[in-house]
Each structure stands twice: as structure tokens, then as C-alpha cells.
Design a protein around this motif. Sequence first.
Motif, PDB file in Angstrom:
ATOM      1  N   LEU A   1       0.834  -1.192   0.000  1.00  0.00           N
ATOM      2  CA  LEU A   1       0.000   0.000   0.000  1.00  0.00           C
ATOM      3  C   LEU A   1       0.874   1.249   0.000  1.00  0.00           C
TER       4      LEU A   1
ATOM      5  N   SER B   1       0.116   3.978   1.550  1.00  0.00           N
ATOM      6  CA  SER B   1       0.100   4.437   2.940  1.00  0.00           C
ATOM      7  C   SER B   1      -0.636   3.387   3.770  1.00  0.00           C
TER       8      SER B   1
ATOM      9  N   VAL C   1      -3.029   1.479   6.408  1.00  0.00           N
ATOM     10  CA  VAL C   1      -4.399   1.600   6.911  1.00  0.00           C
ATOM     11  C   VAL C   1      -4.366   1.301   8.403  1.00  0.00           C
TER      12      VAL C   1
ATOM     13  N   ASP D   1      -9.610  -1.527  10.277  1.00  0.00           N
ATOM     14  CA  ASP D   1     -10.115  -1.375   8.908  1.00  0.00           C
ATOM     15  C   ASP D   1     -10.332  -2.753   8.282  1.00  0.00           C
TER      16      ASP D   1
ATOM     17  N   LEU E   1     -10.058  -5.034   4.990  1.00  0.00           N
ATOM     18  CA  LEU E   1      -9.418  -5.155   3.689  1.00  0.00           C
ATOM     19  C   LEU E   1     -10.033  -6.351   2.982  1.00  0.00           C
TER      20      LEU E   1
ATOM     21  N   THR F   1      -8.045  -5.571   9.945  1.00  0.00           N
ATOM     22  CA  THR F   1      -6.669  -5.355  10.373  1.00  0.00           C
ATOM     23  C   THR F   1      -6.587  -5.305  11.891  1.00  0.00           C
TER      24      THR F   1
ATOM     25  N   SER G   1      -1.756  -1.373  12.341  1.00  0.00           N
ATOM     26  CA  SER G   1      -1.423  -0.630  11.131  1.00  0.00           C
ATOM     27  C   SER G   1      -0.874  -1.589  10.070  1.00  0.00           C
ATOM     28  N   THR G   2      -1.417  -1.498   8.840  1.00  0.00           N
ATOM     29  CA  THR G   2      -1.065  -2.452   7.785  1.00  0.00           C
ATOM     30  C   THR G   2      -0.740  -1.718   6.484  1.00  0.00           C
ATOM     31  N   ALA G   3       0.427  -2.064   5.897  1.00  0.00           N
ATOM     32  CA  ALA G   3       0.823  -1.480   4.615  1.00  0.00           C
ATOM     33  C   ALA G   3       1.285  -2.537   3.623  1.00  0.00           C
TER      34      ALA G   3
END
Length: 184
Positions: free
Chosen positions: A137, A139, A141, A145, A147, A162, A165-167
Amino acid sequence: GGNITVSRSTEALEGARVEVSGGTLNLTSSDDGINAANGDLTANTSGEDTSIYWIKLTGGNITVNAEGDGIDSNGNAYIDGAEVIVYGPTAGGNGALDVADGTGVFEVNSGMLLATSGTSDMAIGTSGTLTPVVFTLTSAVAAGDTLTIADASGNAVTSLITQKSTAWVLYAHSDIMKDASYSL
């Protein structure tokens, strides 16, 4: 078999060879979640060696929530039948998956692997029978959130909420077809 919960640890499961063939494991760690390494500092085995260290997950439902590497083998790692979810680190310097510092193999032949990380730093892919789809990603998420991975027709293949924090996301499952298009 059975249910194993490690709610707080430095390394949730660690040994030169880690093999899981069934059960439900929920593993939380401040460092590596599952680690094939030398925990005995007196033994004459250290470093990265694919002939000494391995992780084999042949059955069970395994969830790892790690701030270090999610699954880290100083040799190779294999998933053959297990259903594995890894919520990897949120910061750089570690990854959701690590095999021999990137020189080993991480094979996913059957079962499922869903791995996330807060950064693509240290990200590795997988090999084996199951083709992975990987997303980086632009940025991150936030935790909480949803996905969804969708095929080219917009049909949901899988979804996850999630945990942090996940990228970066990797998904390997028999539903993923080689050379097909997927979106996140």
C-alpha cells in the motif's frame, strides 16, 4: 491437537525445528511469533543453516501477532495444510515472514497463508504450489479497517479486519490463480 494460547511472550514458539500438525494456536509476541533458531547458546549451531533449522506447519489453525518477525526460520519454512494468519510488525527492521535472512525458502503448498505487516521493509514472498498475491500500500491503513481481496470481476476472495497498522499484505490460497488480476 488442542488449543494453545500464548497471550504474552518474547518468542511465542521457538526451537531449532518447529513442527505443528494440528490444533488451534493463538500466539502473541513482542519479538518473533514462531522462530526456528538456536535457543541453546552452548550448542554448536548458530547463524542461518537450512539443514539445521526449519518450520513445518502441516495442519491446524495458527494466528500469530508479532512485533518482530511473524514467522522466522534461520533455515526454511513450509506450510502444507495449515491455515495461517500472521499479523506482523508495524515498524521496519522485521517482517511478517523471514527465512534465513531472505536466503531460505518459504513454501506454501496447501492450506492458506495470510500475512500482513505495517511496512514492506524486509518483505519476502513465498514459493510452492500455491501462488501468492502481494500488495504494498502507498500508505498504511489503521487497525480495525476491513481489507478485501477481490478478483478481476470484483468478487471477494477473502477479507480481513486489520489488527494493527497495515501497509503490506500477502495471501496464498488455492483460490488465487496464477497470472490472474486481483485488487485490494
